[in-house]
Design a protein around this motif. Structure first.
Motif, mmCIF file in Angstrom:
data_model
loop_
_atom_site.group_PDB
_atom_site.id
_atom_site.type_symbol
_atom_site.label_atom_id
_atom_site.label_comp_id
_atom_site.label_asym_id
_atom_site.label_seq_id
_atom_site.Cartn_x
_atom_site.Cartn_y
_atom_site.Cartn_z
ATOM 1 N N ARG A 1 0.856 -1.210 0.000
ATOM 2 C CA ARG A 1 0.000 0.000 0.000
ATOM 3 C C ARG A 1 0.882 1.247 0.000
ATOM 4 O O ARG A 1 1.869 1.315 0.732
ATOM 5 N N LYS A 2 0.522 2.201 -0.852
ATOM 6 C CA LYS A 2 1.323 3.417 -0.962
ATOM 7 C C LYS A 2 0.411 4.634 -1.009
ATOM 8 O O LYS A 2 -0.788 4.511 -1.252
ATOM 9 N N ILE A 3 1.025 5.802 -0.803
ATOM 10 C CA ILE A 3 0.297 7.062 -0.950
ATOM 11 C C ILE A 3 1.041 7.914 -1.970
ATOM 12 O O ILE A 3 2.244 8.140 -1.826
ATOM 13 N N GLY A 4 0.319 8.350 -2.998
ATOM 14 C CA GLY A 4 0.918 9.226 -4.008
ATOM 15 C C GLY A 4 0.364 10.629 -3.873
ATOM 16 O O GLY A 4 -0.763 10.805 -3.405
ATOM 17 N N SER A 5 1.164 11.609 -4.293
ATOM 18 C CA SER A 5 0.704 12.994 -4.171
ATOM 19 C C SER A 5 -0.509 13.238 -5.063
ATOM 20 O O SER A 5 -1.395 14.016 -4.730
ATOM 21 N N ARG A 6 -0.563 12.586 -6.229
ATOM 22 C CA ARG A 6 -1.696 12.780 -7.136
ATOM 23 C C ARG A 6 -2.745 11.680 -6.982
ATOM 24 O O ARG A 6 -3.934 11.940 -7.002
ATOM 25 N N LYS A 7 -2.278 10.438 -6.822
ATOM 26 C CA LYS A 7 -3.206 9.299 -6.819
ATOM 27 C C LYS A 7 -3.878 9.073 -5.468
ATOM 28 O O LYS A 7 -4.886 8.382 -5.381
ATOM 29 N N GLY A 8 -3.322 9.608 -4.396
ATOM 30 C CA GLY A 8 -3.829 9.281 -3.077
ATOM 31 C C GLY A 8 -3.400 7.867 -2.705
ATOM 32 O O GLY A 8 -2.335 7.399 -3.117
ATOM 33 N N VAL A 9 -4.247 7.185 -1.922
ATOM 34 C CA VAL A 9 -3.894 5.827 -1.493
ATOM 35 C C VAL A 9 -4.110 4.850 -2.649
ATOM 36 O O VAL A 9 -5.135 4.902 -3.332
#
Lengths: 147, 141
Positions: A105-113
């Protein structure tokens, strides 16, 4: 879907599947990827991905369902890792074995979780060593989840 | 570094996306549903990852001479390609590996959209002939 539930899926074996690359399908596929002049007697290496993917024991929608996603969720193919141990033959029946090999699981600045979920698929002929091992990683947006 | 001759895809075509969907049995609407892709904030219907992968493979085959030369690919899909995009597959040899089966070129590869956006990037291991290996080694000094 909770991360712990997803992580518990790592190691889940797919039902055994099969795939055969017939020449007509092969010709259509190479034409559609600007390789119309491909003139070899073995399959185009893109079938190192396509054959295990199409022959795996789950339909894509079943896979999405298992990991708590739907077809309209905007799932994308994120990474491909292909090891070729021999040529992929046309008009030959291959067995496809596979499993869920990782969940992250990751968090991206544009994609969110989002979740990165990898299937490890093997394309098997008569030899014990797979002709191809294909690790395909998908990006599952998880708007509802928290990291 | 030895550059691999680039290969240009003049334009991604929606009819080719539909063909690959058919070949793959791919029912993901992200490839054709204009309303959905707009809702998802994407700039257009999404060309399949395997098609983008294939453009890289086409470049490598044209360079190495055989589909059986390709031993390993590791590709990260960083962005999407869409109908109308002009793409260029690029690569260069990072180093040569002398294995039991002969020389293998470890290459950096990328697929770039006109304007410079990287669609995918990664590495490829490609078997090369002894003659090609000598050329690469000479270029690398």
């Amino acid at each position: 879907m909770e991360l712990a539930e997803l992580q518990a899926l790592v190691g889940t074996e797919l039902p055994v599947g099969s795939y055969r690359i017939d020449r007509a399908t092969h010709a259509r596929a190479v034409g559609a990827v600007h390789a119309g002049d491909y003139n070899f007697n073995v399959a185009h290496p893109m079938f190192g991905h396509l054959a295990p993917h199409c022959g795996m024991g789950w339909e894509l929608v079943e896979f999405f369902d298992v990991v708590g996603a739907g077809l309209d969720d905007g799932v994308l193919f994120g990474q491909g890792d292909l090891t070729y141990n021999g040529p992929i033959e046309l008009d030959v029946d291959y067995e496809v074995r596979g499993r869920i090999s990782s969940v992250e699981r990751k968090i991206g600045s544009r994609k969110g979780v989002f979740d990165l979920i990898t299937l490890e698929l093997e394309l098997l002929g008569d030899e014990p060593t797979p002709v191809v091992v294909s690790k395909e990683t998908y990006v599952f947006p998880r708007a509802e989840a928290s990291a | 570094m030895t550059e691999i001759p680039p290969l240009v895809v003049p334009a991604v075509r929606i009819e080719d996306i539909i063909t690959i969907m058919d070949v793959m049995g791919d029912v993901n609407p992200i490839h054709v549903d204009e309303d959905l892709v707009r809702e998802l904030g994407l700039r257009g219907p999404v060309n399949q990852g395997p098609a983008n992968l294939a453009y890289i493979v086409n470049m490598l085959i044209a360079w190495a001479g055989s589909p059986e030369s390709i031993r390993h690919l590791n590709l990260r899909f960083q962005s999407i390609s869409c109908p109308g995009d002009r793409l260029e597959a690029r690569g260069n040899v990072v180093r040569l590996i002398h294995g039991d089966d002969g020389p293998v070129a470890h290459c950096a590869v990328a697929l770039v959209r006109e304007g410079g956006e990287v669609i995918l990037s990664g590495t490829a291991d490609v078997s090369v002939t002894t003659t090609m290996a000598e050329v690469v080694e000479a270029a690398h000094g």
